[in-house]
Design a protein around this motif. Structure first.
Motif, PDB file in Angstrom:
ATOM      1  N   ASP A 271       0.826  -1.199   0.000  1.00 53.80           N
ATOM      2  CA  ASP A 271       0.000   0.000   0.000  1.00 53.80           C
ATOM      3  C   ASP A 271       0.866   1.258   0.000  1.00 53.80           C
ATOM      4  O   ASP A 271       0.573   2.221  -0.709  1.00 53.80           O
ATOM      5  N   PHE A 272       1.950   1.241   0.766  1.00 53.84           N
ATOM      6  CA  PHE A 272       2.848   2.398   0.847  1.00 53.84           C
ATOM      7  C   PHE A 272       3.481   2.684  -0.512  1.00 53.84           C
ATOM      8  O   PHE A 272       3.524   3.839  -0.956  1.00 53.84           O
ATOM      9  N   ASN A 273       3.973   1.648  -1.175  1.00 50.22           N
ATOM     10  CA  ASN A 273       4.564   1.840  -2.509  1.00 50.22           C
ATOM     11  C   ASN A 273       3.561   2.421  -3.497  1.00 50.22           C
ATOM     12  O   ASN A 273       3.887   3.316  -4.276  1.00 50.22           O
ATOM     13  N   ALA A 274       2.337   1.903  -3.448  1.00 50.21           N
ATOM     14  CA  ALA A 274       1.302   2.381  -4.375  1.00 50.21           C
ATOM     15  C   ALA A 274       0.943   3.835  -4.105  1.00 50.21           C
ATOM     16  O   ALA A 274       0.736   4.624  -5.042  1.00 50.21           O
ATOM     17  N   GLU A 275       0.899   4.205  -2.830  1.00 48.64           N
ATOM     18  CA  GLU A 275       0.482   5.561  -2.464  1.00 48.64           C
ATOM     19  C   GLU A 275       1.592   6.593  -2.651  1.00 48.64           C
ATOM     20  O   GLU A 275       1.334   7.732  -3.044  1.00 48.64           O
ATOM     21  N   HIS A 276       2.837   6.197  -2.379  1.00 45.56           N
ATOM     22  CA  HIS A 276       3.936   7.167  -2.386  1.00 45.56           C
ATOM     23  C   HIS A 276       4.882   7.046  -3.581  1.00 45.56           C
ATOM     24  O   HIS A 276       5.797   7.859  -3.719  1.00 45.56           O
ATOM     25  N   GLY A 277       4.675   6.040  -4.415  1.00 45.16           N
ATOM     26  CA  GLY A 277       5.533   5.876  -5.575  1.00 45.16           C
ATOM     27  C   GLY A 277       6.940   5.439  -5.228  1.00 45.16           C
ATOM     28  O   GLY A 277       7.878   5.672  -6.000  1.00 45.16           O
ATOM     29  N   THR A 278       7.094   4.791  -4.089  1.00 48.08           N
ATOM     30  CA  THR A 278       8.405   4.302  -3.666  1.00 48.08           C
ATOM     31  C   THR A 278       8.714   2.963  -4.325  1.00 48.08           C
ATOM     32  O   THR A 278       7.844   2.318  -4.906  1.00 48.08           O
ATOM     33  N   HIS A 279       9.970   2.532  -4.187  1.00 46.65           N
ATOM     34  CA  HIS A 279      10.432   1.322  -4.881  1.00 46.65           C
ATOM     35  C   HIS A 279      11.085   0.376  -3.872  1.00 46.65           C
ATOM     36  O   HIS A 279      12.256   0.033  -3.993  1.00 46.65           O
ATOM     37  N   LEU A 280      10.316  -0.001  -2.878  1.00 45.77           N
ATOM     38  CA  LEU A 280      10.823  -0.828  -1.793  1.00 45.77           C
ATOM     39  C   LEU A 280      10.365  -2.270  -1.967  1.00 45.77           C
ATOM     40  O   LEU A 280       9.238  -2.523  -2.412  1.00 45.77           O
ATOM     41  N   VAL A 281      11.246  -3.208  -1.638  1.00 45.38           N
ATOM     42  CA  VAL A 281      10.940  -4.616  -1.844  1.00 45.38           C
ATOM     43  C   VAL A 281      11.291  -5.437  -0.606  1.00 45.38           C
ATOM     44  O   VAL A 281      12.096  -5.026   0.238  1.00 45.38           O
ATOM     45  N   THR A 282      10.693  -6.603  -0.529  1.00 46.65           N
ATOM     46  CA  THR A 282      10.940  -7.515   0.580  1.00 46.65           C
ATOM     47  C   THR A 282      12.224  -8.308   0.350  1.00 46.65           C
ATOM     48  O   THR A 282      12.439  -8.853  -0.731  1.00 46.65           O
ATOM     49  N   VAL A 283      13.042  -8.359   1.398  1.00 45.79           N
ATOM     50  CA  VAL A 283      14.249  -9.184   1.367  1.00 45.79           C
ATOM     51  C   VAL A 283      13.949 -10.545   1.985  1.00 45.79           C
ATOM     52  O   VAL A 283      14.330 -11.588   1.453  1.00 45.79           O
ATOM     53  N   ALA A 284      13.218 -10.544   3.110  1.00 43.65           N
ATOM     54  CA  ALA A 284      12.896 -11.801   3.798  1.00 43.65           C
ATOM     55  C   ALA A 284      11.733 -11.580   4.762  1.00 43.65           C
ATOM     56  O   ALA A 284      11.579 -10.502   5.332  1.00 43.65           O
ATOM     57  N   GLY A 285      10.902 -12.622   4.932  1.00 40.14           N
ATOM     58  CA  GLY A 285       9.852 -12.605   5.938  1.00 40.14           C
ATOM     59  C   GLY A 285      10.421 -13.137   7.250  1.00 40.14           C
ATOM     60  O   GLY A 285      11.118 -14.152   7.257  1.00 40.14           O
ATOM     61  N   ILE A 286      10.117 -12.460   8.369  1.00 42.44           N
ATOM     62  CA  ILE A 286      10.756 -12.803   9.642  1.00 42.44           C
ATOM     63  C   ILE A 286       9.771 -13.298  10.706  1.00 42.44           C
ATOM     64  O   ILE A 286       9.967 -14.365  11.284  1.00 42.44           O
ATOM     65  N   HIS A 287       8.706 -12.538  10.964  1.00 42.12           N
ATOM     66  CA  HIS A 287       7.809 -12.948  12.050  1.00 42.12           C
ATOM     67  C   HIS A 287       6.417 -12.351  11.856  1.00 42.12           C
ATOM     68  O   HIS A 287       6.212 -11.476  11.022  1.00 42.12           O
ATOM     69  N   VAL A 288       5.481 -12.831  12.654  1.00 39.27           N
ATOM     70  CA  VAL A 288       4.146 -12.228  12.720  1.00 39.27           C
ATOM     71  C   VAL A 288       3.884 -11.754  14.140  1.00 39.27           C
ATOM     72  O   VAL A 288       4.406 -12.322  15.104  1.00 39.27           O
ATOM     73  N   GLU A 289       3.095 -10.700  14.244  1.00 37.82           N
ATOM     74  CA  GLU A 289       2.677 -10.153  15.541  1.00 37.82           C
ATOM     75  C   GLU A 289       1.150 -10.090  15.552  1.00 37.82           C
ATOM     76  O   GLU A 289       0.578  -9.184  14.959  1.00 37.82           O
ATOM     77  N   PRO A 290       0.498 -11.037  16.186  1.00 41.33           N
ATOM     78  CA  PRO A 290      -0.960 -10.995  16.222  1.00 41.33           C
ATOM     79  C   PRO A 290      -1.468  -9.686  16.821  1.00 41.33           C
ATOM     80  O   PRO A 290      -1.031  -9.279  17.893  1.00 41.33           O
ATOM     81  N   MET A 291      -2.360  -9.014  16.118  1.00 45.51           N
ATOM     82  CA  MET A 291      -2.964  -7.771  16.605  1.00 45.51           C
ATOM     83  C   MET A 291      -3.977  -8.103  17.691  1.00 45.51           C
ATOM     84  O   MET A 291      -4.617  -9.155  17.647  1.00 45.51           O
ATOM     85  N   GLY A 292      -4.134  -7.226  18.679  1.00 43.65           N
ATOM     86  CA  GLY A 292      -5.033  -7.521  19.793  1.00 43.65           C
ATOM     87  C   GLY A 292      -6.013  -6.411  20.103  1.00 43.65           C
ATOM     88  O   GLY A 292      -5.789  -5.238  19.786  1.00 43.65           O
TER      89      GLY A 292
END
Length: 306
Positions: A271-292
């Motif tokens: 969403d951030f890339n689409a909104e701001h025109g940035t060119h950021l990419v994922t290097v690796a997935g690390i963890h999840v944080e369940p929202m509460g």
């Protein structure tokens, strides 16, 4: 830049208020009766309110995620096609007259005491002194698709120092740190943790190099401290840059001030890339944080459930 110490000064009052709402259990008849009376009183109190106030993060993906969690716990019903961009305008059925306050994610713990409930990202809950596993009234389960990721600017994915940081984050030491310190509030998604090193990297050539990473205070900066030790064994310095918002860490990676960041999940990055025109990419997935969902003026979900 706001340090964790400064952040805790700001959020301390909210954290203390939230801690006072934590519920305990008892097997005694007297305690059960008291609990029943308290729940009844809470339900009655909410019934007399004009509306139930709930604070949620105001960025697109986290707001949709929060609204989905609230829907699952009976607060209201969303439109069937609301999806990953749902906002309060997508509430279709609202018999409890729930009022949604959209707040910058880092500030949600600050307003908790003024709301009936708040949906808080685990990293900000932990920074505010809340324990997601004991203070949250309801949480996402471990199958959440919102994996926190290491990010760099497109084109830099194969830089050896960035790959070295990714390897450190995917280590057994990091996984064990998460398991021991967060006990389910932060869950590693790395299927085959390693010793923290990538065999394809020439670590001798990286001796004396520095890799920088922008991150939010907890758990991200805390996890990166484990990586700092792993990289130091190869002569690599990890420069951890601490921020308490979701905007600056992406901007400084985009403009080259910082090599990487570690604070966000994939839907937010997209969403951030689409909104701001940035060119950021994922290097690796690390963890999840369940929202509460956390209680402010209410100390249980009984007013919603009953």
């Amino acid at each position: 830049m706001i340090t964790r110490r400064d952040f805790l000064k700001v959020t301390g009052a909210a954290a203390a208020a939230a801690a006072l709402t934590a519920c305990g259990g008892s097997s005694s008849t007297a305690s059960s009766a008291a609990s029943g009376t308290a729940s009844s009183a809470a339900s009655s109190a909410v019934a007399k309110l004009d509306k139930v106030k709930v604070a949620v993060p105001n960025d697109t993906t986290n707001e949709a995620r929060a609204l989905t969690l609230l829907e699952k716990n009976g607060f209201f019903k969303l439109k069937a096609d609301a999806g990953l961009t749902a906002t309060a305008k997508d509430i279709e059925e609202n018999p409890l007259n729930v009022s949604v306050d959209e707040v910058e994610a880092a500030q949600v713990p600050n307003v908790l005491q003024d709301e009936d409930y708040a949906v808080i990202n685990s990293n900000y809950a932990i920074s505010a002194g809340l324990d997601p596993m004991t203070d949250a009234l309801a949480m996402e389960d471990g199958t959440s698709a919102y994996v926190n990721i290491l990010v760099c600017k497109d084109g830099n994915q194969e830089e050896p120092k960035i790959k070295a940081l990714a390897a450190a984050l995917q280590s057994q030491k990091v996984k064990e740190f998460m398991d021991e310190n967060y006990k389910g509030a932060v869950v590693s998604v790395v299927e085959n943790p390693t010793d923290g090193y990538d065999s394809s990297i020439d670590y001798d050539a990286l001796n004396g190099e520095t890799v920088s990473c922008a991150a939010t205070p907890a758990p991200h900066c805390e996890v990166l401290e484990i990586c700092k030790d792993i990289l130091a064994e190869k002569g690599i310095t990890l420069d951890i840059q601490e921020y308490d918002d979701y905007i600056i860490p992406n901007n400084i990676v985009e403009d080259g001030q910082c090599d990487t960041n570690y604070f966000q999940h994939q839907p937010y990055l997209d969403d951030f890339n689409a909104e701001h025109g940035t060119h950021l990419v994922t290097v690796a997935g690390i963890h999840v944080e369940p929202m509460g969902i956390y209680g402010g003026k209410q100390d249980s979900l009984a007013p919603i459930e009953g």
